[in-house]
Motif scaffolding. Sequence first.
Motif, PDB file in Angstrom:
ATOM      1  N   GLY A 389      24.990  20.311 -12.715  1.00 31.13           N
ATOM      2  CA  GLY A 389      25.780  18.995 -12.080  1.00 31.13           C
ATOM      3  C   GLY A 389      24.701  18.202 -11.300  1.00 31.13           C
ATOM      4  O   GLY A 389      23.874  18.467 -10.864  1.00 31.13           O
ATOM      5  N   GLU A 390      25.452  17.004 -10.951  1.00 33.47           N
ATOM      6  CA  GLU A 390      24.667  15.977 -10.230  1.00 33.47           C
ATOM      7  C   GLU A 390      24.240  16.581  -8.858  1.00 33.47           C
ATOM      8  O   GLU A 390      24.980  17.437  -8.128  1.00 33.47           O
ATOM      9  CB  GLU A 390      25.513  14.861  -9.877  1.00 33.47           C
ATOM     10  CG  GLU A 390      25.936  14.146 -11.205  1.00 33.47           C
ATOM     11  CD  GLU A 390      24.798  13.458 -12.060  1.00 33.47           C
ATOM     12  OE1 GLU A 390      23.653  13.531 -11.224  1.00 33.47           O
ATOM     13  OE2 GLU A 390      25.261  12.861 -13.004  1.00 33.47           O
ATOM     14  N   GLY A 394      28.026  20.590  -5.345  1.00 30.23           N
ATOM     15  CA  GLY A 394      28.712  21.976  -4.923  1.00 30.23           C
ATOM     16  C   GLY A 394      27.991  23.110  -5.470  1.00 30.23           C
ATOM     17  O   GLY A 394      28.307  24.027  -5.248  1.00 30.23           O
ATOM     18  N   LYS A 395      26.701  22.738  -6.198  1.00 32.50           N
ATOM     19  CA  LYS A 395      26.120  24.186  -6.966  1.00 32.50           C
ATOM     20  C   LYS A 395      25.677  25.186  -5.840  1.00 32.50           C
ATOM     21  O   LYS A 395      25.811  26.088  -6.025  1.00 32.50           O
ATOM     22  CB  LYS A 395      25.092  23.477  -7.646  1.00 32.50           C
ATOM     23  CG  LYS A 395      25.443  22.490  -8.985  1.00 32.50           C
ATOM     24  CD  LYS A 395      24.368  22.108  -9.735  1.00 32.50           C
ATOM     25  CE  LYS A 395      23.112  21.399  -9.045  1.00 32.50           C
ATOM     26  NZ  LYS A 395      23.476  20.023  -8.411  1.00 32.50           N
ATOM     27  N   SER A 396      24.698  24.614  -4.955  1.00 26.51           N
ATOM     28  CA  SER A 396      24.125  25.695  -4.063  1.00 26.51           C
ATOM     29  C   SER A 396      25.191  26.249  -3.160  1.00 26.51           C
ATOM     30  O   SER A 396      25.065  27.479  -2.893  1.00 26.51           O
ATOM     31  CB  SER A 396      23.222  24.697  -3.248  1.00 26.51           C
ATOM     32  OG  SER A 396      22.221  24.370  -3.918  1.00 26.51           O
ATOM     33  N   ILE A 551      21.135  30.306 -12.884  1.00 27.98           N
ATOM     34  CA  ILE A 551      19.979  29.249 -12.726  1.00 27.98           C
ATOM     35  C   ILE A 551      20.855  27.974 -12.271  1.00 27.98           C
ATOM     36  O   ILE A 551      22.088  27.494 -12.980  1.00 27.98           O
ATOM     37  CB  ILE A 551      19.538  28.983 -14.351  1.00 27.98           C
ATOM     38  CG1 ILE A 551      19.155  30.084 -14.822  1.00 27.98           C
ATOM     39  CG2 ILE A 551      18.790  27.811 -14.222  1.00 27.98           C
ATOM     40  CD1 ILE A 551      18.704  29.952 -16.125  1.00 27.98           C
ATOM     41  N   VAL A 552      20.376  27.389 -11.261  1.00 30.34           N
ATOM     42  CA  VAL A 552      20.869  26.130 -10.527  1.00 30.34           C
ATOM     43  C   VAL A 552      20.147  25.108 -10.858  1.00 30.34           C
ATOM     44  O   VAL A 552      18.900  25.155 -10.521  1.00 30.34           O
ATOM     45  CB  VAL A 552      21.370  26.332  -9.343  1.00 30.34           C
ATOM     46  CG1 VAL A 552      21.949  25.084  -8.687  1.00 30.34           C
ATOM     47  CG2 VAL A 552      22.229  27.508  -8.833  1.00 30.34           C
ATOM     48  N   THR A 553      20.739  24.055 -11.554  1.00 30.29           N
ATOM     49  CA  THR A 553      19.876  22.871 -11.907  1.00 30.29           C
ATOM     50  C   THR A 553      20.627  21.553 -12.030  1.00 30.29           C
ATOM     51  O   THR A 553      21.640  21.899 -12.376  1.00 30.29           O
ATOM     52  CB  THR A 553      18.675  23.092 -12.828  1.00 30.29           C
ATOM     53  OG1 THR A 553      17.941  21.925 -12.873  1.00 30.29           O
ATOM     54  CG2 THR A 553      19.550  23.196 -14.214  1.00 30.29           C
ATOM     55  N   MET A 567      29.572  23.287 -15.525  1.00 29.21           N
ATOM     56  CA  MET A 567      29.357  22.066 -15.165  1.00 29.21           C
ATOM     57  C   MET A 567      30.450  21.691 -13.939  1.00 29.21           C
ATOM     58  O   MET A 567      31.417  21.945 -14.033  1.00 29.21           O
ATOM     59  CB  MET A 567      29.565  21.133 -16.225  1.00 29.21           C
ATOM     60  CG  MET A 567      29.630  19.681 -16.370  1.00 29.21           C
ATOM     61  SD  MET A 567      28.001  19.204 -16.318  1.00 29.21           S
ATOM     62  CE  MET A 567      28.037  17.568 -15.468  1.00 29.21           C
ATOM     63  N   MET A 568      29.381  21.292 -12.771  1.00 31.49           N
ATOM     64  CA  MET A 568      30.093  21.214 -11.474  1.00 31.49           C
ATOM     65  C   MET A 568      30.461  19.612 -11.387  1.00 31.49           C
ATOM     66  O   MET A 568      29.482  18.865 -11.486  1.00 31.49           O
ATOM     67  CB  MET A 568      29.721  21.748 -10.400  1.00 31.49           C
ATOM     68  CG  MET A 568      29.222  23.159 -10.329  1.00 31.49           C
ATOM     69  SD  MET A 568      30.648  24.225  -9.601  1.00 31.49           S
ATOM     70  CE  MET A 568      30.615  23.553  -7.931  1.00 31.49           C
ATOM     71  N   LYS A 569      31.566  19.342 -10.596  1.00 31.42           N
ATOM     72  CA  LYS A 569      31.543  18.075 -10.153  1.00 31.42           C
ATOM     73  C   LYS A 569      32.602  17.745  -9.119  1.00 31.42           C
ATOM     74  O   LYS A 569      33.731  18.558  -9.197  1.00 31.42           O
ATOM     75  CB  LYS A 569      32.335  17.010 -11.485  1.00 31.42           C
ATOM     76  CG  LYS A 569      32.151  15.490 -11.026  1.00 31.42           C
ATOM     77  CD  LYS A 569      32.732  14.775 -12.331  1.00 31.42           C
ATOM     78  CE  LYS A 569      32.302  12.971 -11.755  1.00 31.42           C
ATOM     79  NZ  LYS A 569      32.693  12.199 -12.948  1.00 31.42           N
TER      80      LYS A 569
END
Length: 605
Positions: A389-390, A394-396, A551-553, A567-569
Amino acid sequence: MKKPNDKKTKKEKIGLIKTAGIVVPYIIKTAPKLFIISCFVFILQTVLQSLQIFLLEDTFGGAAAFAEGKGNVGSFVFAICAFIATYIISLCLSPIANYVDTKFNQLSSNRQKLDMYEKMSRLEPIIFEDTDKLDDIEKANNGIDAARNFVSTAKQIFLSHIPYITVVAVYLVKREPLLMFAMLLIFMPTFFQQYMIKKLYRDKEDESAPIRRKKDYYSECMTSPQYYKETRNLGAVKFFIGRYRKISGELIKLDVKTANKKEIFYTLTTAVSLIGTLSVYYLLFLFLMNGRISVGEFAAVYSSIGIIEGRLHNLFYGSIGAISQELPNLENYIRFLRLPCERAPEKEIDQYAEIELKNVKFSYPNQEGFAVDGISFKISPRETVAIVGENGSGKSTLIKLITGYYVPCEGEVTYNCIPTSNMAFSSVAKHLSAVYQRYPSYATTLRENLILGDTEKDVTYEELTKACAMAGFTPDEEWLPSGLETMLSREFDDGVGLSGGQNQRISIARSFYRDSDIIVLDEPTAAIDPIEEARIYGRFAELSRGRTSFIVTHRLASVKVADRIIMMKNGKAIETGTHEELMELNGEYRRMFDSQRQWYEDDGE
Ligand code: ADP
Ligand code: MG
């Protein structure tokens, strides 16, 4: 919206008695033997000084009688000798008392600091995201010395001032109660003033902590290795000096304002006390003339007035004043000691546990809205999950929730059905090796940097070099002149300075050195070129085989290998599936992938 973290609670006032009840036993325990010795010396000094009042009366009474030709020479000489003896012993005790106190302070402050570091290591991680709490921690630091001063002051009050003043009071009441009342006039007004001063300093402390934190930050921007170069390159030193000057000015203004108010209080008190002192002298003279007191008594009281005044001054302006000033710091210290430590005891969780998220929501302290907003999914053991996600989606935050570093505000994360809210973070941490975005290398040797990844493991050369290889370097490279023994900081002799990319490689190697069943890679490759990044992600994919991995990217080329992609948004999981499924879906993921396609095609991928 319910936001459990968003409690700007008014600070609890702890109060003097409770403060004493917590601080005194704690400080005594930091060095009990020395404390007892120093109390003993103190009591001895007080006894000697009290004795001097009576010996003075005898000496002067004896001298007067002797002058009139009716005294007993023997008892007169005895009184003088005894007085001189107490004087000499007092003199000798003084350096001993100083020595014991200094020693006690050293030992005790060491112990306090160690306790503080230990406590910091057990605090809930979310506290470090809360500026209010950070203020408290900073203020607690000032409370370390305050706690010791508090105990030393209490010791003075209870073992020295109060016993001595009581002896004098009894002496006066027995001879002339009126003298006693005049004495009271010396210090009564101070009670009220001290209350005001205490309030003054508490308000000042609350007001200045956030300002001081900013000031330290600006200073860091100009001097710390982390910011120094960037600040110089930007030519931003002037900007920060300006900020620093302005904020220092604010702090000084606050200090001056408080000091001025304090001086006014003190001047008023002194004036009233002066009236008391003069009345004591006047009465004393009057009583002697009337024959209501003897020459010996006159001499004893007259020469004790200085001491009593000194003590009263010490007691009210010094000791109690100091306690009043320190009390706000102390309360902060106690608040720190009471900050919630890890949420629950460490739990044994199974290796390769099934991880489940149930409608997980999370918001940062004092922030509007949710950074993670209602996410549910299950992660099977040994699955590789990619979270994409961009920036800012909120990935981390999600990773910190999955790994139990943070606890959800709503919903729960479970490991084989045990919620992370029911276990210390260390329960998961034991199973975890993670590389995050901004991980530093430590100012130790390369070998020690790697070993810190797992201090329990038997160290072998093969393992260390393997970890380096996984992170894309060998210890023989030019930038590591002493191989594994290279000191990784210019702050020490023979140390080397590292580039951002080299730093990141070392932290990646450190986490690869750690054996664990859950591994996390959260975009640690920002300072590494795209080709090398692709290699690192490739090696990570290799490593992740047979382990539960995340894996976060925001670069999608590295995630095709994942079993599942999320996929986060805006804190929500908007699409979930494999690379092929998501491409087929023709949604946000596809749009992002296509927009990045060009990068990889240029890399010849
Ligand atoms: P990502 O890793 O996808 O870039 P993050 O999880 O870091 O996103 O951030 C998600 C949201 O939470 C962002 O809006 C960010 O501003 C906010 N956020 C992240 N860290 C903090 C923090 N320590 N305090 C307050 N807000 C934060
Ligand atoms: Mg992130």
